[in-house]
Design an enzyme around this catalytic site. Structure first.
Site: not given
Ligand code: NAI
Ligand code: MG
Length: 499
Positions: A184, A237, A259, A293, A392
């Site tokens: 996904k 994420g 991660e 990250c 972050e």
């Molecule tokens: P997120 O963690 O919400 O999204 C990442 C993935 O998780 C997306 O595919 C999203 O659709 C999915 N997701 C969201 N809620 C979910 C749930 N309840 N169950 C299953 N899957 C779910 O991250 P977001 O909101 O896009 O970004 C917010 C912050 O997170 C960023 O500003 C950053 O600080 C951090 N982040 C860190 C990343 C990394 O590489 N470690 C990558 C993306 C975001």
């Protein structure tokens, strides 16, 4: 324009990739994907809901019972991964173009990312037929051995910051070890995943081995997490999402690997080779518009070099060329979404409010009126306990923090909830290894920064994650160990229940 680009940009919105077929979404809904450099919708892709996810998991389970594990040999799995790598190299330019439009990264960066994704797949292609079990000298009159079996159906949930890289980080080890996958992509950047689907089809993987279902986190993501037919979630994420996934995954004790980002310390001791260190620290702090990250977002400078470091980093940040992703001159593009830009701007405002000294950037770059652009920003005199140093940002915002002693900087470096990577610069070999041993991080680099590579295990301590990606260590996350014991003795067993 290659066929994949045409399919996505000019033709109908591409469907979901389920069970080896392109299927219209159950709801009929589409995700509108925005080009972050123009703020305009540039592509539509199918949006998966719970029903589509259920179908994809069904297809992945069927594939797991079928030829993929019963007929295809480990070497053949490797050959398919090699083929996929070759197709990525063939279509690198078109894929990079899609990714730059969808995510906003400069073309030269996405091009590099596609090439590296191919290298990642090549590494795991080579590993596929080397995933051996052990023979254990348990007893002289018994044969004991372990089998390393696939975990089963893997739900891979991806973020928007580096989609192409992360597809290879997840698919490489998952497929090498014989799992099937439901992938996904993030709702902000769904396009390149479907282009990848076309290549997976062409590479000859059996139907259902990889399924691709773009959708929203709380709908498609949550459905994957809750599904009893999914054995493992591999997620990249935000840590709050990982916590939610961990709760949801408890339904059937899914294996989880996460991660989740960081607030990584990059430490400059007074004896550092500053010319080299500042080049690397600038890239470490502003690469990918800060959407990484492993960003070196807290730069610690020892007191005697502190003023020079602040001045030179501010100057270097001002020289970074922010621009349109398809322009060859551009160093960094826009933030990938309006939400991320708002988040970055909120932290810049917070830094000013909480008394940090703004020495570079802090606003919108001149000449870029549209698009989610922000200037590379440097704050000096940042308090390590302030939110700017603890949380972050995921934008191009650097916090510079002074320190006096080795002991002090170790304490400061570790005083955050995260622990993904760390870097340190010194000519003192004893100090280098002392500090490396005491920093809470999954990857510590000395006189370089963030050597992320397919051969090197990568993952976080503390809130930065769970489990490891990359390197042969990644294969442990995608295999179950089964122990098999065979009795070889010819005498009858002692009967504990004898009369
Ligand atoms: P997120 O963690 O919400 O999204 C990442 C993935 O998780 C997306 O595919 C999203 O659709 C999915 N997701 C969201 N809620 C979910 C749930 N309840 N169950 C299953 N899957 C779910 O991250 P977001 O909101 O896009 O970004 C917010 C912050 O997170 C960023 O500003 C950053 O600080 C951090 N982040 C860190 C990343 C990394 O590489 N470690 C990558 C993306 C975001
Ligand atoms: Mg979120």
């Amino acid at each position: 324009m290659s066929t994949i680009t045409k399919d996505i940009v000019e033709h109908e919105a591409p469907d979901l990739f389920i069970g080896g077929e392109w299927k219209a979404p159950h709801s009929g809904r589409m995700i509108a994907s925005i080009d972050p450099s123009t703020e305009k919708v540039w592509a539509h892709v199918a949006e998966a809901d719970e029903t589509d996810v259920d179908r994809a998991v069904g297809a992945a389970r069927a594939a797991l019972r079928g030829p993929w594990t019963q007929k295809v040999t480990a070497s053949q799995r490797g050959a398919m991964l090699s083929k996929l790598a070759e197709l990525l190299r063939r279509d690198a330019k078109a894929l990079a173009m899609l990714e730059s439009r969808d995510n906003g990264k400069p073309l030269r960066e996405t091009l590099g990312e596609v090439q590296r994704a191919a290298d990642w797949l090549t590494f795991f292609a080579g590993a596929a037929d080397k995933i051996n079990g052990d023979q254990i000298p348990f007893r002289p009159d018994a044969l004991a051995y372990t089998r390393r079996e696939p975990v089963g159906v893997v739900g891979a949930i991806l973020p928007w910051n580096s989609p192409v890289s992360l597809y290879s980080w997840k698919l490489g080890p998952a497929l090498a070890a014989g799992n099937t996958v439901v992938l996904k992509p993030a709702e902000q950047t769904p396009v390149s995943a479907l282009a990848l689907g076309k290549l997976i089809e062409e590479a000859g993987f059996p139907a259902g081995v990889v399924n691709i279902v773009p959708g929203f986190g709380p709908v498609a993501g949550a459905a994957l997490v809750a599904h009893p037919g999914v054995d493992k979630i591999s997620f990249t994420g935000e840590h709050r999402t990982a916590q939610e996934i961990m709760r949801g995954a408890s339904v059937n004790l899914k294996r989880c690997s996460f991660e989740c980002g960081g607030k990584s310390p990059h430490i400059l001791f007074a004896d550092a080779d500053l010319d080299k260190a500042l080049v690397v620290a600038t890239h470490g702090a502003f690469r990918s518009t800060g959407q990484s990250c492993s960003l070196g977002s807290r730069l610690f400078a020892q007191r005697s070099i502190y003023d020079v470091v602040v001045e030179r980093m501010a100057e270097r940040a001002r020289r970074i060329r922010v621009g349109m992703p398809l322009d060859a001159n551009t160093h960094i593009g826009p933030q990938s979404s309006a939400e991320q830009l708002a988040k970055t701007n909120a932290y810049i405002a917070l830094g000013k409010e909480q008394g940090a000294r703004l020495v570079a950037g802090g606003g919108r770059p001149a000449g870029l009126e549209r698009g989610y652009f922000v200037e590379p920003t440097v704050f000096a005199d940042v308090d390590n306990r302030s939110r700017l140093a603890q949380e972050e940002v995921f934008g191009p915002v650097l916090a510079i923090i002074p320190f006096e002693t080795e002991e002090e900087v170790i304490a400061l470096a570790n005083d955050v909830p995260y622990g993904l990577v760390a870097g340190l610069w010194t000519q003192d070999i004893g100090r280098a290894h002392r500090v490396a041993a005491r920093i809470d991080a999954g990857l510590v680099s000395i006189n370089t920064y963030r050597p992320v590579h397919w051969m090197l295990p990568y993952g976080g301590y503390k809130m930065s994650g769970l489990g490891r990606e990359n390197g042969l260590a990644a294969l442990d996350e995608y295999t179950e160990i089964k122990t098999v014991v065979v009795e070889l003795a010819t005498n009858s067993p002692a009967d504990p229940f004898a009369d």
